[in-house]
Design an enzyme around this catalytic site. Structure first.
Site, short mmCIF file in Angstrom:
data_model
loop_
_atom_site.label_atom_id
_atom_site.label_comp_id
_atom_site.label_asym_id
_atom_site.label_seq_id
_atom_site.Cartn_x
_atom_site.Cartn_y
_atom_site.Cartn_z
N CYS A 2 4.01 -6.31 0.93
CA CYS A 2 2.90 -5.72 1.68
C CYS A 2 1.71 -6.66 1.53
O CYS A 2 1.06 -6.69 0.49
CB CYS A 2 2.56 -4.33 1.14
SG CYS A 2 1.14 -3.56 1.95
N GLU A 111 3.83 -6.04 8.80
CA GLU A 111 4.91 -6.87 8.27
C GLU A 111 5.34 -7.84 9.34
O GLU A 111 5.12 -7.59 10.54
CB GLU A 111 6.08 -5.98 7.80
CG GLU A 111 7.09 -6.72 6.95
CD GLU A 111 6.45 -7.45 5.77
OE1 GLU A 111 6.16 -8.66 5.93
OE2 GLU A 111 6.23 -6.81 4.73
#
Length: 251
Positions: A2, A111
């Site tokens: 992340c 992402e």
């Protein structure tokens, strides 16, 4: 992994989710990056019997954990993520895992799906039903030789669920509201007692929205970053996250 996330809900919504009231109002943040300040909630100090003080406290920390024992943070990679499977044993994270577990409010994260060796397509990954969620976090205070103290933190990750593993093999750990108290209770709950919470979100919880490569640059921080675009093959020359010379270093 992340490496970018967003917190766009109102301060009132964050207060309602985390049951904390001790932070200043803030604007929507659409592109939060490592080294920037992030909001975390931790268990509050011990309360006297009958006290009406909140059981949790908020902190603004630098996203990028520095272990308390580190002499020079330049000797470490930027520890903005911690693998949940090994955090309780790793020297950099085990003290925070035992004593300073935290919640990180978010509306979702970004992402990148690799296309070839150098190409990447960005996705905005959000709860399918919308709203706020809380990532599992760790907090650590680091003191520089001159005595100045810095609060730092990391987000815990786990293996991606079946919905997201086609984009990336890791995802942040999401703590459900009914598990907040147990996760934050570092006095009575050792890391082994909360290991069952460190798991991927159930299938269907998140949806992945293809978005513009503008999210790669930290200076771009508007709501347009989350608008759906047609998936495309990214050029080799497109900037990748982590290559951004404009990233803010606020601490």
């Amino acid at each position: 992994m992340c490496g970018r996330f967003a917190l766009t809900d109102t301060p009132d919504a964050v207060q309602s989710l985390l049951a904390v009231t001790d932070f200043e109002p803030f604007p929507p943040r659409y592109n939060i990056a490592p080294t920037q300040p992030v909001l975390m909630a931790l268990s509050g100090p011990a309360r006297a019997a009958g006290s009406n003080l909140p059981s949790r406290q908020s902190m603004l920390v630098r996203w990028g954990l520095i272990p308390a024992w580190a002499k020079n943070p330049d000797d470490f990679s930027l520890l903005f993520n911690a693998r949940s499977e090994t955090a309780a044993e790793k020297a950099s994270f085990r003290t925070a895992m035992r004593h300073r577990r935290a919640l990180v409010p978010a509306n979702g994260f970004y992402e990148w799906r690799r296309v070839g060796s150098k190409r990447a397509e960005p996705y905005w990954i959000r709860p399918r039903d919308g709203g706020l969620i809380a990532f599992a976090g760790l907090m650590e205070s680091w003191s520089e030789p001159g005595g100045t103290e810095m609060d730092t933190g990391a987000i815990l990750t786990t293996e991606a669920n079946e919905d997201l593993r086609g984009i990336h093999h890791r995802m942040p750990v999401v703590i459900k509201p009914e598990d907040f108290d147990r996760w934050l209770d570092c006095l009575n709950q050792e890391p082994r007692h909360v290991a069952d919470l460190l798991k991927p979100a159930e299938p269907g919880f998140f949806e992945a929205v293809p978005v513009s490569g503008r999210v790669n640059k930290v200076a771009n921080a508007g709501p347009d970053l989350q608008e759906r675009v047609e998936p495309r093959e990214v050029k080799d020359t497109d900037q990748k996250p982590g290559d951004d010379s404009g990233q803010l270093d606020l601490f």
